[in-house]
Design an enzyme around this catalytic site. Structure first.
Site, PDB file in Angstrom:
ATOM      1  N   GLU A 278      -2.290   7.801  -4.446  1.00 28.85           N
ATOM      2  CA  GLU A 278      -3.406   7.122  -5.090  1.00 28.85           C
ATOM      3  C   GLU A 278      -4.721   7.416  -4.381  1.00 28.85           C
ATOM      4  O   GLU A 278      -4.772   7.574  -3.159  1.00 28.85           O
ATOM      5  CB  GLU A 278      -3.192   5.603  -5.068  1.00 28.85           C
ATOM      6  CG  GLU A 278      -2.030   5.126  -5.888  1.00 28.85           C
ATOM      7  CD  GLU A 278      -1.854   3.625  -5.766  1.00 28.85           C
ATOM      8  OE1 GLU A 278      -2.738   2.891  -6.252  1.00 28.85           O
ATOM      9  OE2 GLU A 278      -0.848   3.192  -5.195  1.00 28.85           O
TER      10      GLU A 278
ATOM     11  N   HIS B  56       0.094   0.105  -9.723  1.00 27.88           N
ATOM     12  CA  HIS B  56      -0.684  -0.747  -8.818  1.00 27.88           C
ATOM     13  C   HIS B  56      -1.205  -1.994  -9.554  1.00 27.88           C
ATOM     14  O   HIS B  56      -2.401  -2.290  -9.545  1.00 27.88           O
ATOM     15  CB  HIS B  56      -1.854   0.030  -8.216  1.00 27.88           C
ATOM     16  CG  HIS B  56      -2.333  -0.562  -6.920  1.00 27.88           C
ATOM     17  ND1 HIS B  56      -2.572   0.203  -5.806  1.00 27.88           N
ATOM     18  CD2 HIS B  56      -2.627  -1.832  -6.562  1.00 27.88           C
ATOM     19  CE1 HIS B  56      -3.008  -0.576  -4.819  1.00 27.88           C
ATOM     20  NE2 HIS B  56      -3.037  -1.818  -5.261  1.00 27.88           N
TER      21      HIS B  56
ATOM     22  N   ARG C 145       0.840  -1.186   0.000  1.00 30.10           N
ATOM     23  CA  ARG C 145       0.000   0.000   0.000  1.00 30.10           C
ATOM     24  C   ARG C 145       0.879   1.242   0.000  1.00 30.10           C
ATOM     25  O   ARG C 145       1.846   1.342   0.763  1.00 30.10           O
ATOM     26  CB  ARG C 145      -0.940   0.008   1.223  1.00 30.10           C
ATOM     27  CG  ARG C 145      -2.058  -1.036   1.138  1.00 30.10           C
ATOM     28  CD  ARG C 145      -3.051  -0.695   0.044  1.00 30.10           C
ATOM     29  NE  ARG C 145      -4.140  -1.646  -0.088  1.00 30.10           N
ATOM     30  CZ  ARG C 145      -4.227  -2.581  -1.022  1.00 30.10           C
ATOM     31  NH1 ARG C 145      -3.253  -2.699  -1.917  1.00 30.10           N
ATOM     32  NH2 ARG C 145      -5.265  -3.378  -1.091  1.00 30.10           N
TER      33      ARG C 145
END
Length: 312
Positions: free
Chosen positions: A256, A287, A227
């Site tokens: 993001e 991602h 993440r």
């Protein structure tokens, strides 16, 4: 049972649920408010990352029995509140763990061998051999933070190399034949390559900051396929400039949106990201570590299998 599908997924998901006599409705375009107005009609819904499932949404879902997330994490769901309402939470980390393990290894080997830089140079007529001399993974210590599905997958991929693999995890006794579990202090003392495999939690947000980085005894390489919020990008850039971090492979970024589909809320590129874009020792991907042809099918199948196990 009636199921509402809020994101498009592999076709097998709906096909198999239809075969089991579930009623499947699809709505991939309505606003969150429009979904809230009808969610009380459904026993379950399946989502990827279209929007956050908060208390207000869950209060509208008065008949809800389960939420299926076609992905590894559940951070876009208020899990504590959902659990308090006896809603089953179904994720699918088993579905894309292999893809993440392979992507992590690919980023690492590409960085070590300067493949991204060399490819661009050759395409532009530059044949620079000494400048693109690589380094070998054998003999290095790879430290993993987080040793769940993703961390275990990466460790398995590393078995073909003569490396020492260590992991740190908040859960005890998660180490296995592929990885030795150690304290964070020991990991920071010995690590040459750090790879993150943690969910987004209060403990992991902004985890990789200046203090954390400086606690490593040696300069190290960073891989993040977990993440983006785990890494403070400004502090990462400072460490790249100083040489404390030798290079970074980043599949995720703190900029993001929660949907992971768009990088920024506006069109201004932060200075720190601009630095990453221009750095030859930084590798970026959008991602997609868990985003393979095979994982799309595996993720859907995992959700179906877990629904069957719980409700059939």
């Amino acid at each position: 049972m009636k199921i509402l599908h809020l994101d498009a997924n592999h076709s097998l998901l709906i096909q198999q649920l239809n075969d089991l006599s579930f009623i499947n409705d699809e709505d991939y375009t309505s606003s969150k408010q429009e979904i809230e107005a009808k969610i009380h009609k459904y026993d379950g819904f399946i989502i990827r990352s279209r929007f956050k499932i908060d208390k207000h949404f869950l209060d509208k879902a008065t008949n809800l029995k389960f939420i299926g997330r076609v992905g590894a994490g559940l951070e876009n769901i208020d899990c504590e509140y959902a659990t308090s309402k006896n809603i089953e939470l179904i994720a699918a980390p088993e579905g894309n763990r292999n893809a993440v393990g392979e992507h992590s290894l690919a980023m690492l080997l590409s960085l070590f061998n300067k493949l991204n830089k060399a490819d661009k140079e050759v395409r532009n007529g530059k044949w620079l051999r000494e400048e693109n001399r690589g380094i070998e993974l054998d003999g290095k210590t790879v430290g993993l933070i987080g040793y769940g599905n993703m961390g275990k997958s990466f460790a398995k991929k590393l078995r073909g190399f003569d490396v020492n693999v260590l992991c740190y995890d908040i859960k005890p006794t998660v180490g296995n034949e592929n990885c030795k579990q150690v304290s964070l202090a020991e990991l920071q003392e010995k690590t040459d390559v750090l790879s993150l495999h943690t969910p987004e939690t209060a403990l992991t947000i902004n985890m990789v900051n200046t203090q954390f980085i400086n606690n490593f005894k040696k300069p190290f390489w960073l891989i993040n396929t977990a993440r983006g919020t785990s890494v403070n990008t400004n502090n990462l850039v400072e460490a790249l400039k100083s040489g404390k971090i030798l290079g970074a492979g980043l599949d995720v970024l703190e900029y993001e949106k929660s949907s992971f589909e768009n990088l920024f809320t506006n069109h201004k590129i932060p200075d720190a990201f601009q630095y990453l874009i221009g750095s030859e020792n930084v590798l970026l991907s959008p991602h997609v570590a868990g985003w393979t042809v095979e994982s799309k099918e595996k993720l859907a199948q995992t959700i179906v299998d877990k629904i069957i196990a719980k409700f059939c």
